[in-house]
Design a protein around this motif. Structure first.
Motif, mmCIF file in Angstrom:
data_model
loop_
_atom_site.group_PDB
_atom_site.id
_atom_site.type_symbol
_atom_site.label_atom_id
_atom_site.label_comp_id
_atom_site.label_asym_id
_atom_site.label_seq_id
_atom_site.Cartn_x
_atom_site.Cartn_y
_atom_site.Cartn_z
ATOM 1 N N ASP A 1 0.833 -1.207 0.000
ATOM 2 C CA ASP A 1 0.000 0.000 0.000
ATOM 3 C C ASP A 1 0.867 1.256 0.000
ATOM 4 O O ASP A 1 0.543 2.252 -0.667
ATOM 5 N N GLN A 2 1.969 1.230 0.730
ATOM 6 C CA GLN A 2 2.871 2.386 0.755
ATOM 7 C C GLN A 2 3.544 2.603 -0.602
ATOM 8 O O GLN A 2 3.739 3.748 -1.017
ATOM 9 N N LEU A 3 3.894 1.513 -1.272
ATOM 10 C CA LEU A 3 4.458 1.651 -2.627
ATOM 11 C C LEU A 3 3.440 2.286 -3.567
ATOM 12 O O LEU A 3 3.779 3.167 -4.371
ATOM 13 N N ASN A 4 2.190 1.865 -3.461
ATOM 14 C CA ASN A 4 1.152 2.421 -4.326
ATOM 15 C C ASN A 4 0.860 3.880 -4.006
ATOM 16 O O ASN A 4 0.353 4.610 -4.868
ATOM 17 N N ALA A 5 1.212 4.315 -2.803
ATOM 18 C CA ALA A 5 0.962 5.708 -2.414
ATOM 19 C C ALA A 5 2.079 6.640 -2.877
ATOM 20 O O ALA A 5 1.907 7.869 -2.858
ATOM 21 N N LEU A 6 3.222 6.092 -3.313
ATOM 22 C CA LEU A 6 4.322 6.919 -3.802
ATOM 23 C C LEU A 6 3.987 7.474 -5.191
ATOM 24 O O LEU A 6 3.100 6.950 -5.889
ATOM 25 N N PRO A 7 4.663 8.552 -5.633
ATOM 26 C CA PRO A 7 4.412 9.079 -6.987
ATOM 27 C C PRO A 7 4.615 7.998 -8.042
ATOM 28 O O PRO A 7 5.632 7.302 -8.051
ATOM 29 N N GLN A 8 3.637 7.866 -8.907
ATOM 30 C CA GLN A 8 3.637 6.810 -9.926
ATOM 31 C C GLN A 8 3.958 7.405 -11.302
ATOM 32 O O GLN A 8 3.600 8.538 -11.617
ATOM 33 N N HIS A 9 4.630 6.603 -12.102
ATOM 34 C CA HIS A 9 4.994 7.020 -13.460
ATOM 35 C C HIS A 9 4.666 5.894 -14.431
ATOM 36 O O HIS A 9 4.464 4.735 -14.041
ATOM 37 N N GLY B 1 4.907 -5.111 -26.780
ATOM 38 C CA GLY B 1 4.840 -3.878 -26.019
ATOM 39 C C GLY B 1 3.732 -3.911 -24.987
ATOM 40 O O GLY B 1 2.739 -4.627 -25.132
ATOM 41 N N ALA B 2 3.891 -3.123 -23.927
ATOM 42 C CA ALA B 2 2.888 -3.048 -22.862
ATOM 43 C C ALA B 2 3.015 -1.708 -22.152
ATOM 44 O O ALA B 2 4.008 -0.994 -22.289
ATOM 45 N N ARG B 3 1.996 -1.374 -21.384
ATOM 46 C CA ARG B 3 2.001 -0.143 -20.600
ATOM 47 C C ARG B 3 2.219 -0.506 -19.134
ATOM 48 O O ARG B 3 1.447 -1.262 -18.530
ATOM 49 N N TRP B 4 3.287 0.026 -18.563
ATOM 50 C CA TRP B 4 3.672 -0.290 -17.191
ATOM 51 C C TRP B 4 3.549 0.963 -16.328
ATOM 52 O O TRP B 4 3.826 2.066 -16.784
ATOM 53 N N GLU B 5 3.164 0.780 -15.075
ATOM 54 C CA GLU B 5 3.074 1.890 -14.131
ATOM 55 C C GLU B 5 3.723 1.489 -12.814
ATOM 56 O O GLU B 5 3.565 0.343 -12.363
ATOM 57 N N GLY B 6 4.456 2.431 -12.237
ATOM 58 C CA GLY B 6 5.109 2.153 -10.966
ATOM 59 C C GLY B 6 6.009 3.305 -10.557
ATOM 60 O O GLY B 6 5.824 4.455 -10.989
ATOM 61 N N ILE B 7 7.008 2.997 -9.720
ATOM 62 C CA ILE B 7 7.889 4.028 -9.162
ATOM 63 C C ILE B 7 9.213 4.002 -9.904
ATOM 64 O O ILE B 7 9.781 2.931 -10.154
ATOM 65 N N ALA C 1 7.794 -1.734 -11.370
ATOM 66 C CA ALA C 1 6.431 -1.735 -11.906
ATOM 67 C C ALA C 1 5.477 -2.454 -10.968
ATOM 68 O O ALA C 1 5.787 -3.541 -10.456
ATOM 69 N N LEU C 2 4.305 -1.844 -10.766
ATOM 70 C CA LEU C 2 3.254 -2.413 -9.915
ATOM 71 C C LEU C 2 2.006 -2.757 -10.712
ATOM 72 O O LEU C 2 1.179 -3.546 -10.241
ATOM 73 N N ARG C 3 1.875 -2.172 -11.909
ATOM 74 C CA ARG C 3 0.675 -2.397 -12.724
ATOM 75 C C ARG C 3 1.070 -2.630 -14.173
ATOM 76 O O ARG C 3 2.082 -2.088 -14.662
ATOM 77 N N LEU C 4 0.260 -3.412 -14.858
ATOM 78 C CA LEU C 4 0.461 -3.761 -16.260
ATOM 79 C C LEU C 4 -0.838 -3.529 -17.013
ATOM 80 O O LEU C 4 -1.895 -4.074 -16.632
ATOM 81 N N ASN C 5 -0.760 -2.693 -18.045
ATOM 82 C CA ASN C 5 -1.937 -2.395 -18.878
ATOM 83 C C ASN C 5 -3.139 -1.976 -18.041
ATOM 84 O O ASN C 5 -4.279 -2.389 -18.287
ATOM 85 N N GLY C 6 -2.894 -1.154 -17.008
ATOM 86 C CA GLY C 6 -3.968 -0.572 -16.208
ATOM 87 C C GLY C 6 -4.432 -1.401 -15.038
ATOM 88 O O GLY C 6 -5.282 -0.947 -14.266
ATOM 89 N N SER C 7 -3.905 -2.620 -14.866
ATOM 90 C CA SER C 7 -4.344 -3.485 -13.765
ATOM 91 C C SER C 7 -3.149 -3.904 -12.914
ATOM 92 O O SER C 7 -2.003 -3.888 -13.368
ATOM 93 N N GLU C 8 -3.437 -4.296 -11.681
ATOM 94 C CA GLU C 8 -2.395 -4.829 -10.800
ATOM 95 C C GLU C 8 -1.711 -6.013 -11.483
ATOM 96 O O GLU C 8 -2.357 -6.803 -12.184
ATOM 97 N N LEU C 9 -0.424 -6.125 -11.301
ATOM 98 C CA LEU C 9 0.316 -7.216 -11.925
ATOM 99 C C LEU C 9 -0.305 -8.563 -11.582
ATOM 100 O O LEU C 9 -0.637 -8.843 -10.421
ATOM 101 N N ALA C 10 -0.446 -9.434 -12.582
ATOM 102 C CA ALA C 10 -0.792 -10.827 -12.322
ATOM 103 C C ALA C 10 0.405 -11.502 -11.660
ATOM 104 O O ALA C 10 1.549 -11.081 -11.831
#
Length: 379
Positions: free
Chosen positions: A265-273, A288-294, A340-349
């Protein structure tokens, strides 16, 4: 009982067993070998980077292109090698004078070259299927065989250079009147078209694993775009890696001049890119994929480390060769490199590395470490 008479070089009457034919097909095969060798060398240096060789993180999609070319050129080389061997195999029945150093050296170089190339292409193809029925390590053996092929090829070209120069330019097709009466079959041009067509066909039906627009016709490719959890293929599953997930005690830790720990939860609260990057695997497939995380450089700053720091990445994976990896300075500082914490808009599988994984530009998929729970700044 009368023993069968062995054929001689003159027993083969086809006009296709001609130096001009061997030269043309040899040029095609040589081009494929050079591309395969150079792109394979680049992949090797990305995985085992010498201290004297800085590897840039950009262009971000470079490894996707080079490794796609590596596997493609290797697959195309298979029909070219078969055609080349067929063209010149009557030479194997020529009498060899043991005292003649040149012909003996030529025959030995051909034996080493063909044997090494056949083995190299075989284990390379089997690697794309992720099947390893041998006791030796694939990557190191593949790398060593590549240098053996280059050395044997250099010897072969040096010995054959006069013949190659004499047949480099187009020569007239033999006329029907100049051929033996029972000669039938393809002309030279017909053989060239057949070999080129076969090479093109196997190329087109496999390249779609790295060139997504051709994915629909990649019927011979072991991986196809869009198939897998969250629309992305998976090589090593969580079950194979011995990872079953996390519990409430899980923490992500980064150790540098100071050490910090975070819950998910703390990782998800940090600024995401966000980074739009491919997974490009050594087996040749990529997507290719869209990744989101710190950003890794933000994590380094948080523990008081310089942005250009080497970082050791530690996975929860149990066993295997890639439970840890290292981010060189250029990659750690690149703003596209994420935890990375998310892949293509969803939490990583889980199979894609939940709860966190590394994603960086211009990196082999085996180094995009999954199931990350610790980063260590390397002094």
């Amino acid at each position: 009982m009368k023993l069968p008479v062995l054929p001689t070089e003159k027993s083969f009457q086809s006009p296709l067993h001609h130096p001009r034919v061997a030269t043309v097909i040899g040029r095609w095969l040589g081009t494929a070998v050079v591309i395969c060798f150079l792109t394979g060398l680049y992949s090797h240096f990305l995985q085992d980077t010498p201290s004297w060789l800085p590897i840039p993180s950009r262009p971000a999609h470079l490894y996707r292109v080079t490794q796609g070319l590596h596997v493609l050129s290797g697959i195309v080389a298979v029909p070219l090698l078969l055609a080349k061997v067929w063209t010149v195999y009557p030479k194997l029945f020529a009498k060899l004078n043991p005292k003649a150093i040149g012909p003996t050296l030529e025959r030995l170089s051909i034996l080493v070259l063909v044997s090494a190339m056949a083995l190299e292409l075989l284990i390379g193809f089997v690697n794309t299927l992720q099947w390893y029925p041998w006791p030796f390590p694939f990557r190191q053996t593949h790398y060593a065989l590549a240098w053996i092929i280059v050395g044997a090829l250099a010897v072969h070209l040096a010995v054959k250079l006069p013949l190659i120069r004499a047949n480099w330019r187009r020569t007239p097709e033999p006329t029907p009147e100049s051929l033996p009466a029972n000669t039938t079959g393809l002309t030279r041009r017909g053989l060239f078209r057949t070999v080129a067509g076969a090479a093109t066909l196997v190329g087109l039906t496999t390249v779609g694993q790295s060139a997504s627009p051709l994915g629909a016709i990649a019927v011979l490719a072991p991986r196809k775009p869009g198939i897998g959890p969250q629309g992305l293929p998976v090589n090593r599953t969580a079950e194979a890696a011995g990872v079953s997930g996390i519990d409430a005690t899980w923490r992500f830790t980064i150790a540098g001049p100071k050490q910090l720990s975070f819950t998910l939860d703390q990782l998800n609260a940090l600024p995401q890119h966000r980074s739009d990057l491919p997974i490009a695997c050594v087996e040749g497939w990529s997507q290719g994929a869209r990744w989101e995380g710190i950003r890794i450089r933000d994590l380094l700053q948080a523990v008081g480390a310089a942005p250009h720091s080497r970082v050791r990445v530690v996975s929860m994976e149990k066993g295997g060769f890639y439970g840890t990896s290292e981010l060189p300075e250029e990659f750690a500082a690149d703003p596209l490199t994420l935890l990375a914490l998310r892949l293509n808009g969803s939490e990583l599988a889980l199979d894609h590395g939940f709860p966190a994984r590394i994603i960086a530009p211009n990196r082999p998929g085996v180094l995009q470490t999954k199931w990350v729970h610790r980063l260590e700044v390397v002094a």
